[in-house]
Design an enzyme around this catalytic site. Structure first.
Site, PDB file in Angstrom:
ATOM      1  N   VAL A 134       0.841  -1.202   0.000  1.00 45.43           N
ATOM      2  CA  VAL A 134       0.000   0.000   0.000  1.00 45.43           C
ATOM      3  C   VAL A 134       0.876   1.253   0.000  1.00 45.43           C
ATOM      4  O   VAL A 134       0.762   2.119  -0.874  1.00 45.43           O
ATOM      5  CB  VAL A 134      -0.930   0.005   1.222  1.00 45.43           C
ATOM      6  CG1 VAL A 134      -1.813   1.247   1.208  1.00 45.43           C
ATOM      7  CG2 VAL A 134      -1.793  -1.251   1.242  1.00 45.43           C
ATOM      8  N   TYR A 135       1.761   1.355   0.982  1.00 45.98           N
ATOM      9  CA  TYR A 135       2.634   2.524   1.081  1.00 45.98           C
ATOM     10  C   TYR A 135       3.566   2.601  -0.127  1.00 45.98           C
ATOM     11  O   TYR A 135       3.695   3.654  -0.752  1.00 45.98           O
ATOM     12  CB  TYR A 135       3.441   2.442   2.373  1.00 45.98           C
ATOM     13  CG  TYR A 135       4.399   3.593   2.593  1.00 45.98           C
ATOM     14  CD1 TYR A 135       3.929   4.878   2.812  1.00 45.98           C
ATOM     15  CD2 TYR A 135       5.781   3.379   2.592  1.00 45.98           C
ATOM     16  CE1 TYR A 135       4.806   5.933   3.011  1.00 45.98           C
ATOM     17  CE2 TYR A 135       6.661   4.426   2.792  1.00 45.98           C
ATOM     18  CZ  TYR A 135       6.168   5.703   3.007  1.00 45.98           C
ATOM     19  OH  TYR A 135       7.044   6.746   3.207  1.00 45.98           O
ATOM     20  N   ALA A 136       4.188   1.491  -0.469  1.00 49.79           N
ATOM     21  CA  ALA A 136       5.096   1.484  -1.616  1.00 49.79           C
ATOM     22  C   ALA A 136       4.348   1.816  -2.899  1.00 49.79           C
ATOM     23  O   ALA A 136       4.860   2.533  -3.766  1.00 49.79           O
ATOM     24  CB  ALA A 136       5.793   0.135  -1.736  1.00 49.79           C
TER      25      ALA A 136
ATOM     26  N   SER B 290       1.861   3.783  -3.265  1.00 45.00           N
ATOM     27  CA  SER B 290       1.671   5.230  -3.336  1.00 45.00           C
ATOM     28  C   SER B 290       2.978   5.937  -3.674  1.00 45.00           C
ATOM     29  O   SER B 290       2.981   6.943  -4.404  1.00 45.00           O
ATOM     30  CB  SER B 290       1.112   5.763  -2.012  1.00 45.00           C
ATOM     31  OG  SER B 290       2.092   5.761  -0.979  1.00 45.00           O
TER      32      SER B 290
END
Length: 245
Positions: free
Chosen positions: A157-159, A161
């Site tokens: 998820v973070y990666a 983005s």
């Protein structure tokens, strides 16, 4: 002395005496605050943040600064964001969030929240600031992440983005090259911040700052990008902890 009503504002400083102007988002803490302090030695800082009291505390600590209080995710059209000066020399995107787990366990609301904060809000503010950046021959600096270069289990998820943010900056760099606006993407590894402590706790590991860099180290890399003469540009820069687990 910090900006007051009697202090010269970006709009009324005489030509030749004005400090260059830098808008730094997420500047009330962590990496953003370190960047505001570093650039504040030479620039008039628009201190970006959601909490007016926290922003005012940073403004008071800088030689020349004023608040830029905004919830960047609240209006992704950018229409209701505070105005920027007619000329903006530096725009630093430091605000962001870290959330999510495995693909299986992460719901749509979390995906949406992370992408809105880390990508959509960046696009909205950049779009609003582009005329001022073009007028100044300015620079956009996006604080990305090592996760914008590689991902692993639980980091999609973070990666995701941050990969999207890297695509945004790559495209923006080429779109704005004819307009004289430079675009830099800074990719820190693990940084000693509250966000990092929360991440390590979620990973079930013991926090050890030996395996991090400081916010001031990230700010120093931003300074390199900002101070490079206009005939050159730092397109992508990775800064990592020397020690690894």
């Amino acid at each position: 002395m910090a900006h007051t009503d009697a202090s010269p504002t970006p709009e009324n400083l005489a030509a030749g005496t004005r400090r260059p102007i830098a808008l730094v988002t997420g500047a009330s803490r962590g990496i953003g605050r370190a960047i505001a302090a570093e650039l504040g030695r030479t620039h008039h800082i628009l201190v970006g943040g959601r909490d007016a009291d926290a922003v005012d505390a940073v403004v008071a600590a800088l030689p020349s600064a004023e608040p830029y209080v905004a919830d960047l995710v609240a209006d992704l059209s950018g229409a209701s964001l505070p105005a920027v000066p007619e000329r903006l020399d530096v725009l630093v995107h430091s605000a962001g969030v870290e959330d999510g787990g495995t693909i299986e366990e992460t719901d749509a609301a979390t995906w949406r929240h992370v992408f809105e904060a880390n990508v959509f809000a960046v696009a909205a503010l950049t779009r609003r600031a582009l005329p001022a950046l073009r007028a100044a021959g300015g620079i956009v600096v996006a604080i990305n992440s090592g996760s914008g270069l590689a991902s692993g289990a639980g980091g999609g998820v973070y990666a995701g983005s941050k990969f999207a943010l890297r695509a945004l900056t790559d495209a923006l760099r080429e779109e704005e090259r004819p307009n004289g606006v430079r675009v830099s993407s800074i990719h820190p590894g693990r940084v000693d911040t509250d966000m990092q402590r929360a991440l390590v706790a979620r990973e079930g590991l013991t926090y050890d700052p030996t395996y991090t860099i400081t916010p001031e180290m990230v700010a120093a890399t931003v300074r390199v990008a900002v101070d490079l003469p206009p005939s050159g540009t730092v397109e992508t820069l990775s800064v990592r902890p020397f020690h690894r687990r």
